[in-house]
Structure formats: structure tokens, C-alpha cells
Design an enzyme around this catalytic site. Structure first.
Site, mmCIF file in Angstrom:
data_model
loop_
_atom_site.group_PDB
_atom_site.id
_atom_site.type_symbol
_atom_site.label_atom_id
_atom_site.label_comp_id
_atom_site.label_asym_id
_atom_site.label_seq_id
_atom_site.Cartn_x
_atom_site.Cartn_y
_atom_site.Cartn_z
ATOM 1 N N LYS A 186 38.246 51.920 65.902
ATOM 2 C CA LYS A 186 37.286 51.434 66.895
ATOM 3 C C LYS A 186 36.941 52.535 67.920
ATOM 4 C CE LYS A 186 36.797 47.127 65.487
ATOM 5 N NZ LYS A 186 37.529 46.902 64.237
HETATM 6 C C1 LIG Z 1 37.960 45.244 64.045
HETATM 7 C C2 LIG Z 1 37.356 43.920 64.228
HETATM 8 C C3 LIG Z 1 38.108 42.770 64.501
HETATM 9 C C4 LIG Z 1 39.603 42.719 64.411
HETATM 10 O O1 LIG Z 1 40.282 43.687 65.054
HETATM 11 P P1 LIG Z 1 41.740 44.169 64.575
HETATM 12 O O2 LIG Z 1 42.202 44.872 65.801
HETATM 13 O O3 LIG Z 1 41.552 45.112 63.425
HETATM 14 O O4 LIG Z 1 42.533 42.984 64.251
HETATM 15 C C5 LIG Z 1 37.449 41.584 64.755
HETATM 16 N N1 LIG Z 1 36.122 41.510 64.728
HETATM 17 C C6 LIG Z 1 35.356 42.577 64.455
HETATM 18 C C7 LIG Z 1 33.877 42.439 64.474
HETATM 19 C C8 LIG Z 1 35.944 43.810 64.162
HETATM 20 O O5 LIG Z 1 35.181 44.846 63.852
#
Ligand SMILES: *Cc1c(COP(=O)(O)O)cnc(C)c1O
Length: 403
Positions: A186
Site C-alpha cells: 500500500k
Molecule cells: C489491501 C486492501 C484491503 C485489505 O488490507 P490488508 O491489510 O491486506 O488486509 C481491503 N480493501 C482493499 C480495497 C484493499 O486494497
């Protein structure tokens, strides 16, 4: 998008602070921690940056969604409306609670189509969960109006759009609750981590307790705390929070770099006759982590995607056939394949995803290519990539579409 491109001194310093005290837990051990409270500091700073009153840090973006839903009182049999184009975390977080995901179509924003949302509301609907996919956003005013009319909770999944805004407000801060992920890929990362933001004091208290076994966090004797309600363990560790605190300090620099690179890509592709861009709702600003384009047809999008790969451009996603992000690939959800019994409420209420008609979503997703915007490239590299992409796509369109 990924913050891991920019690890440096700051991350090392915050992690070392934690290692030197040895207190890897976010609660307690006050005397040993040399004044370091990484998770708490992150929460204070993040709430301010997101113009929200409360922030609860948790172990992942998926747990942020679960904790947010739980803190708003959503449970077994409650219906939560979510889009067909999203990450699998959306339905996972809903089903964890025995709540029922209701999938509805997207439109040219690549997020929830407000008309499809309204059509899906039943007496059991409790929450609408727009997902701001790939750096851009849902039509929040239209969704808020629907939520107000039907007395529903608006929960924004801003995991992929941190730093984007709507009418001057940070994405995630507009709804009743907003969720973020700080997983490894992210815009800013903790390694693993997530956050819930809200202006609702009761939701904030609920989230604080729910993510830590129901602990009330009153006083400084953990063993003596009471447990007003059931909770679970979705805590973040102090080490992960330390990495995130360093990354949070760089968020605005990251966003500026993404915007610069995005703009170069967009200018290059604007020259290609036949390429159009995803619609950003009026008053919205993307976080520029992806450039999302439409080709004239599904067939041309597949050919263009292939041509981009052959031209050596990595980071171009064709989600329509990618099994993580679009309903076509979610066999385990369609067939409710679970290790144990699926809650009766889900079994009884869930729409039949094998026969449901999502042709409106297919029409947009089939034509969509998302181009990842990285920060680490040099300006020359970005310009070269832009030119190569434009050439590869216009080659396909000229040959196949006589443009
Ligand atoms: C990455 C993501 C999540 C979940 O996040 P994690 O930290 O990987 O559990 C939820 N929603 C969206 C749109 C994402 O891109």
C-alpha cells in the site's frame, strides 16, 4: 503506490526505539518503554491528517473493516452492500461477523453505482460499503443521500486511496467510518497494519475494545480491566506501528511524487485516440496511485494489455481476469466454500452469485486497464514508460480498430 520503495533512516530509527526498550506490545509496560508509544502516536497523527476525531490502529486492512463493522453494531444476518470490483477483504470482513455481503454493480467510476445500491436495499440492509479502488473514489454525495434516506451506515474502504479527497475532505473521513490498509504494497506500509477512523465517539470506544478482547483500557492495570462486551484480538504490534509512523511522516511526499508521475502517464495516453479515462466524481481528487484507462472494447483491452506486457511495461493490471479483485475469479465465494459450516444467515440470505447478472460491471471491467504508478522511477524513466505505453496501445488500436 508502494511505500516500501522508500524505506530509510526514519523507519530504522522508529523500529530501533522499540527494539531498544524491548516492549513490542502497544499496551502497558509503561516503566520499560522509554516513553515510546508508537501505535498511540500513529493514531494521534493519523486522526489529525485525516481530519477525523478518532483513529484505531489494527493488525490489517481486513481487520479494520471487520472492526469498523462490528463497532457499528453490525452482526449476524445484517446485509452490507459492496461492489463487484474490490479486493476479497470486503466480503471476508463482512462474513467474519455472520453478516451477509450483497454484491452490486459498479459504473464508470469503477466503484458502487448509486442506482444499483438503492435497488439492492432490503429491510435487512444496515450498511453501504463503497471501495475507493485503485486510487479514485465513489460518488459519496449520492451514496450518503441513499444512506440518509434509508438510515444506513456509510463505511468507506479507502485502503487503496489514502490521501485522495472528496470536496476537500480526506477519503475515509466522509462516511460514518473509514478504513485503511498498511499492508506491504500500500501507499504507506507498516508491513502489516490497518486503521479505522470515525467522528463517532461510541464507534471509537467500541473499536478500541473490540480489537483487544473487549478490554476497556481504563487505568493502568491490564489485569484489572473490565470487558464491557465480547472482543477479539486484532491488535497491531508496536514494531509494525513504528514502521508505519515513519511512513506516515512521508505520506505527502509520496502523494506529490505519484501525482507527478501519474500526470506524465496521463498526458502521454491522452494523445492516443480510443483511450478514455475512468470518471472521477465531481469534487473528488484521486491519490494518483494508479492511472485507470478504458479501451473501446473488451477484446481491445485484452490485446492492449498483452501489448503492454510485450513492450516490457510491468505493473499493468487487467482485473477482469484477475482472480483477486473481480467477481469472475471468486469461485470460493460463489460456491460458499468454507472450512467449516457457513452461518445459517449467510446460507439463507446470500444472493446466488453463480446466476446473478453483473453484465453492467462486466462491460466496464472488461474494458479497464489499471497502470500502477510507482514513486521510485526517475523522471526520464517515467517519460519513457509513458511514450512506450502510448506506442504499444496505439499500435493495437490502429491495427484492430482503424483509428
Ligand atoms: C489491501 C486492501 C484491503 C485489505 O488490507 P490488508 O491489510 O491486506 O488486509 C481491503 N480493501 C482493499 C480495497 C484493499 O486494497
Amino acid at each position: 503506490m508502494p511505500g516500501f520503495e522508500a524505506f530509510g533512516e526514519e523507519e530504522r530509527k522508529h523500529v530501533n526505539d522499540v527494539l531498544e526498550s524491548g516492549v513490542l506490545m502497544r499496551y502497558g509496560f509503561d516503566g520499560m518503554r522509554n516513553g515510546h508509544w508508537k501505535a498511540k502516536d500513529f493514531e494521534t497523527t493519523f486522526a489529525q491528517r485525516m481530519q477525523s476525531e478518532h483513529c484505531q490502529l489494527v493488525s490489517s486492512g481486513t481487520s479494520a473493516l471487520t472492526v469498523a463493522l462490528a463497532s457499528a453494531g453490525i452482526g449476524a444476518g445484517d446485509e452490507v452492500i459492496m461492489p463487484t470490483f474490490t479486493f476479497v477483504a470486503s466480503f471476508e470482513s463482512i462474513m467474519m461477523l455472520g453478516a451477509v455481503p450483497v454484491l452490486v454493480d459498479i459504473d464508470d467510476t469503477l466503484t458502487l453505482d448509486p442506482a444499483a445500491v438503492e435497488a439492492a436495499i432490503t429491510s435487512k440492509t444496515r450498511c453501504v460499503m463503497p471501495v475507493h479502488m485503485c486510487g479514485s473514489l465513489a460518488d459519496l454525495d449520492a451514496l450518503q443521500a441513499i444512506c440518509n434516506k434509508h438510515n444506513l451506515i456509510l463505511l468507506e474502504d479507502a485502503c487503496q486511496a489514502i490521501g485522495g479527497t472528496y470536496k476537500g475532505k480526506p477519503l475515509g473521513s466522509y462516511g460514518d467510518l473509514g478504513c485503511f490498509s498498511f499492508d506491504y504494497v500500500k501507499t504507506i506500509t507498516c508491513g502489516e497494519g490497518g486503521a479505522v477512523i470515525t467522528n463517532n465517539k461510541q464507534y471509537a470506544i467500541n473499536a478500541d475494545q473490540y480489537q483487544d478482547h473487549g478490554h476497556d483500557h481504563v487505568g493502568n492495570d491490564r489485569g484489572a480491566e473490565t470487558h464491557p462486551t465480547l472482543g477479539y484480538n486484532f491488535r497491531i504490534s508496536e514494531l509494525n506501528a513504528a514502521v508505519g509512523l515513519a511512513q506516515l511522516g512521508k505520506l505527502d511526499t509520496f502523494l506529490a511524487k505519484q501525482k507527478e508521475h501519474y500526470t506524465i502517464f496521463r498526458n502521454a495516453l491522452s494523445e492516443v485516440n480510443g483511450v478514455t479515462f475512468r470518471r472521477v466524481p465531481e469534487g473528488g481528487e484521486e491519490n494518483y496511485s494508479f492511472l485507470n484507462i478504458f479501451l473501446p472494447t473488451t477484446e481491445l483491452a485484452q490485446k492492449a494489455h498483452k501489448a503492454l506486457g510485450e513492450a516490457g511495461i510491468d505493473g499493468c493490471f487487467y482485473w477482469y481476469t484477475n482472480n483477486w479483485h473481480y467477481i469472475n475469479g471468486w469461485e470460493h465465494l460463489k460456491d460458499l466454500k468454507s472450512l467449516g459450516n457457513v452461518p445459517t444467515e449467510i446460507r439463507n440470505q446470500m444472493q446466488d452469485l453463480n446466476t446473478a447478472d453483473f453484465s453492467a460491471s462486466d462491460a466496464w471491467m472488461g474494458r479497464t486497464i489499471s497502470i500502477l504508478v510507482k514513486m521510485g522511477w526517475s523522471k526520464e524513466e517515467v517519460q519513457q514508460r509513458g511514450a512506450t505505453m502510448a506506442e504499444a496501445i496505439s499500435g493495437v488500436l490502429k491495427k484492430e480498430y482503424s483509428l
